[in-house]
Motif scaffolding. Structure first.
Motif, PDB file in Angstrom:
ATOM      1  N   PRO A  43       4.047  -2.079   1.955  1.00 38.96           N
ATOM      2  CA  PRO A  43       4.435  -0.847   1.263  1.00 38.96           C
ATOM      3  C   PRO A  43       4.995   0.220   2.196  1.00 38.96           C
ATOM      4  O   PRO A  43       4.421   0.514   3.244  1.00 38.96           O
ATOM      5  N   SER A  44       6.149   0.759   1.805  1.00 39.69           N
ATOM      6  CA  SER A  44       6.807   1.833   2.541  1.00 39.69           C
ATOM      7  C   SER A  44       6.942   3.028   1.610  1.00 39.69           C
ATOM      8  O   SER A  44       7.879   3.101   0.823  1.00 39.69           O
ATOM      9  N   PRO A  45       5.992   3.978   1.674  1.00 34.68           N
ATOM     10  CA  PRO A  45       6.071   5.134   0.796  1.00 34.68           C
ATOM     11  C   PRO A  45       7.220   6.054   1.195  1.00 34.68           C
ATOM     12  O   PRO A  45       7.554   6.185   2.370  1.00 34.68           O
ATOM     13  N   CYS A  46       7.830   6.657   0.196  1.00 35.84           N
ATOM     14  CA  CYS A  46       8.921   7.602   0.420  1.00 35.84           C
ATOM     15  C   CYS A  46       8.890   8.600  -0.726  1.00 35.84           C
ATOM     16  O   CYS A  46       9.412   8.328  -1.807  1.00 35.84           O
ATOM     17  N   GLY A  47       8.250   9.716  -0.519  1.00 34.53           N
ATOM     18  CA  GLY A  47       8.103  10.685  -1.599  1.00 34.53           C
ATOM     19  C   GLY A  47       7.263  10.069  -2.703  1.00 34.53           C
ATOM     20  O   GLY A  47       6.269   9.394  -2.434  1.00 34.53           O
ATOM     21  N   PRO A  48       7.675  10.224  -3.958  1.00 32.57           N
ATOM     22  CA  PRO A  48       6.893   9.668  -5.066  1.00 32.57           C
ATOM     23  C   PRO A  48       7.101   8.162  -5.261  1.00 32.57           C
ATOM     24  O   PRO A  48       6.398   7.544  -6.044  1.00 32.57           O
ATOM     25  N   CYS A  49       8.046   7.566  -4.542  1.00 27.02           N
ATOM     26  CA  CYS A  49       8.335   6.133  -4.685  1.00 27.02           C
ATOM     27  C   CYS A  49       7.720   5.353  -3.527  1.00 27.02           C
ATOM     28  O   CYS A  49       7.498   5.890  -2.457  1.00 27.02           O
ATOM     29  N   THR A  50       7.496   4.074  -3.760  1.00 28.87           N
ATOM     30  CA  THR A  50       7.035   3.177  -2.696  1.00 28.87           C
ATOM     31  C   THR A  50       7.786   1.863  -2.822  1.00 28.87           C
ATOM     32  O   THR A  50       7.803   1.255  -3.887  1.00 28.87           O
TER      33      THR A  50
END
Length: 110
Positions: A43-50
């Motif tokens: 998992p690579s979180p980026c703001g509200p998305c992953t």
């Protein structure tokens, strides 16, 4: 990007020897850029998305994308992760013009 249509789907069956297994997106709510396919998750979180899958393969376009499952016991129990990239702002500072769909995991059976 949450939404009833942004759910990865498939045709065929994730089982050994299925030559008709393919990824699809039910009813996207934004233009589709492509699909990220991973044989594991990272998992690579980026703001509200992953972004969930490891990017082992990235295919561009709307699909469906075929992934014939070999009839090889080494694939048994293996997992395949799929997640779509959509051409719409998703709130990620490093990729401001894009969002990702829900992720889906498939486990290969006999």
């Amino acid at each position: 990007l949450a939404g009833p249509g942004n759910v990865p789907g498939y045709t065929g069956s994730p089982r050994l020897g299925d030559e008709d297994f393919a990824f699809a997106l039910v009813a996207p709510t934004a233009p589709v850029v492509g699909l990220v396919i991973g044989l594991s998750q990272s998992p690579s979180p980026c703001g509200p998305c992953t972004l969930v899958p490891t990017p082992d393969a990235i295919v561009f376009g709307t699909g469906p994308f075929a992934l014939p499952i070999p009839c090889a016991t080494s694939w048994l129990g293996g997992q395949i992760w799929a997640q779509w990239i959509l051409d719409t702002p998703g709130g990620c500072p490093s990729l401001p013009g894009y969002a990702v769909s829900s992720a889906q995991r498939f486990t290969i059976v006999e």
